[in-house]
Design an enzyme around this catalytic site. Structure first.
Site, PDB file in Angstrom:
ATOM      1  N   ALA A 162       0.828  -1.207   0.000  1.00 20.40           N
ATOM      2  CA  ALA A 162       0.000   0.000   0.000  1.00 20.40           C
ATOM      3  C   ALA A 162       0.863   1.258   0.000  1.00 20.40           C
ATOM      4  O   ALA A 162       0.565   2.233  -0.698  1.00 20.40           O
ATOM      5  CB  ALA A 162      -0.931   0.001   1.213  1.00 20.40           C
ATOM      6  N   TYR A 163       1.928   1.235   0.782  1.00 15.78           N
ATOM      7  CA  TYR A 163       2.821   2.396   0.852  1.00 15.78           C
ATOM      8  C   TYR A 163       3.476   2.644  -0.503  1.00 15.78           C
ATOM      9  O   TYR A 163       3.530   3.777  -0.993  1.00 15.78           O
ATOM     10  CB  TYR A 163       3.875   2.162   1.929  1.00 15.78           C
ATOM     11  CG  TYR A 163       4.784   3.345   2.181  1.00 15.78           C
ATOM     12  CD1 TYR A 163       4.368   4.398   2.989  1.00 15.78           C
ATOM     13  CD2 TYR A 163       6.059   3.404   1.622  1.00 15.78           C
ATOM     14  CE1 TYR A 163       5.197   5.481   3.227  1.00 15.78           C
ATOM     15  CE2 TYR A 163       6.895   4.479   1.856  1.00 15.78           C
ATOM     16  CZ  TYR A 163       6.465   5.521   2.657  1.00 15.78           C
ATOM     17  OH  TYR A 163       7.289   6.597   2.890  1.00 15.78           O
ATOM     18  N   ALA A 164       3.995   1.564  -1.132  1.00 15.48           N
ATOM     19  CA  ALA A 164       4.626   1.704  -2.438  1.00 15.48           C
ATOM     20  C   ALA A 164       3.630   2.247  -3.461  1.00 15.48           C
ATOM     21  O   ALA A 164       3.951   3.126  -4.269  1.00 15.48           O
ATOM     22  CB  ALA A 164       5.191   0.364  -2.888  1.00 15.48           C
ATOM     23  N   SER A 166       0.992   4.053  -2.852  1.00 11.79           N
ATOM     24  CA  SER A 166       0.649   5.438  -2.523  1.00 11.79           C
ATOM     25  C   SER A 166       1.726   6.409  -2.982  1.00 11.79           C
ATOM     26  O   SER A 166       1.421   7.500  -3.475  1.00 11.79           O
ATOM     27  CB  SER A 166       0.409   5.580  -1.016  1.00 11.79           C
ATOM     28  OG  SER A 166       1.615   5.527  -0.274  1.00 11.79           O
ATOM     29  N   LYS A 167       2.981   6.027  -2.837  1.00  4.71           N
ATOM     30  CA  LYS A 167       4.061   6.936  -3.222  1.00  4.71           C
ATOM     31  C   LYS A 167       4.205   7.005  -4.733  1.00  4.71           C
ATOM     32  O   LYS A 167       4.542   8.059  -5.296  1.00  4.71           O
ATOM     33  CB  LYS A 167       5.372   6.508  -2.566  1.00  4.71           C
ATOM     34  CG  LYS A 167       5.360   6.670  -1.050  1.00  4.71           C
ATOM     35  CD  LYS A 167       5.046   8.104  -0.616  1.00  4.71           C
ATOM     36  CE  LYS A 167       5.109   8.283   0.889  1.00  4.71           C
ATOM     37  NZ  LYS A 167       4.872   9.688   1.309  1.00  4.71           N
TER      38      LYS A 167
END
Length: 258
Positions: A162-164, A166-167
């Site tokens: 999710a973080y990857a 989002s960025k």
């Protein structure tokens, strides 16, 4: 050629800067750096008390700061906060979108609530705050927006799907907004931050095996220090970047070069 000292290009005296997620880690370092460059810095955080405490600590160095309670996942609160900030200070010249969260889980078992939490904060919250700030800046005819992205916009990483995502989305938001707003006086750029020594990487740094494996891929051979991000932010926020739009600057110890 002008004989004027080129350092004036990095002077932010008289500018009003709002930094989200500014009560700790990279955000706090960025807020301190912008204040030392001359800006009046609005320290924004979800806790009003913590934001006020940090603002007071930064002001102890003789800089100009104020505090703002701001949860980027609440668009209406964000809109009111931005309007209030611009009204109090006469303008909003700089927005640094630093607020972000990370949730670590294996992709095949990634919880839906964790996914939504990360996307709501890092993508949705950032976009809607930027939309409001951009509207103010377009009316003013000028403004600087700096998004703190990540090297994980390039590489997937483990247990951080999710973080990857989002960025990666934030990088594309940066480019799309720059394409729309560059001709109207508003600069939108981003920084691909590498691995810094903050609370977000504490678990990673505490795991000797994982930490050593990671640092073996970083040419600089160490985690970054939060203050090492300041120069890049000041550059994007200053007249030195007058012809820079939609750029993504890696501050990562050489991670993406290796």
């Amino acid at each position: 050629m002008s004989d004027e000292n080129p350092l004036h290009l990095f002077d932010l005296t008289g500018k009003v800067a709002l930094v989200t997620g500014a009560t700790r880690g990279l955000g706090r370092a960025i807020a301190a750096g912008l204040a030392r460059a001359g800006a009046h810095v609005v320290v924004a955080g979800r806790s009003k008390e913590t934001a006020e405490k940090v603002a007071a600590e930064l002001a102890a160095d003789g800089t100009r700061t104020s505090a703002l309670e701001l949860d980027v996942t609440r668009p209406e609160q964000a809109r009111r906060a931005l309007v209030r900030t611009a009204g109090q200070h006469g303008s909003l010249d700089i927005l640094v979108n630093n607020a972000g969260v990370i949730e670590r889980h294996p992709a095949e078992a990634y919880p839906a609530d964790a996914w939504h939490k990360v996307i709501d904060t890092n993508v949705n919250g950032t976009f809607f705050l930027t939309q409001e700030a951009g509207s103010l800046m377009l009316t003013q005819g000028h403004g600087r927006i700096v998004n703190i992205a990540s090297v994980l916009a390039y590489s997937g990483g483990r247990n951080v799907v999710a973080y990857a995502a989002s960025k990666g989305a934030l990088v594309q938001v940066t480019r799309a907004l720059a394409a729309e707003w560059a001709g109207r006086g508003v600069h939108v750029n981003a920084i691909a931050a590498g691995y810094f020594a903050t609370d977000l990487t504490q678990d990673l740094r505490d795991d000797t095996t994982r930490s050593q494996a990671l640092l073996s891929r970083v040419p600089a051979g160490r985690f970054g220090r939060p203050e090492e991000l300041i120069g890049a932010v000041i550059f994007f926020a200053s007249p030195a970047a007058d012809y820079v739009h939609g750029a993504l600057l890696e501050v990562d110890g050489g991670w993406t070069a290796a």
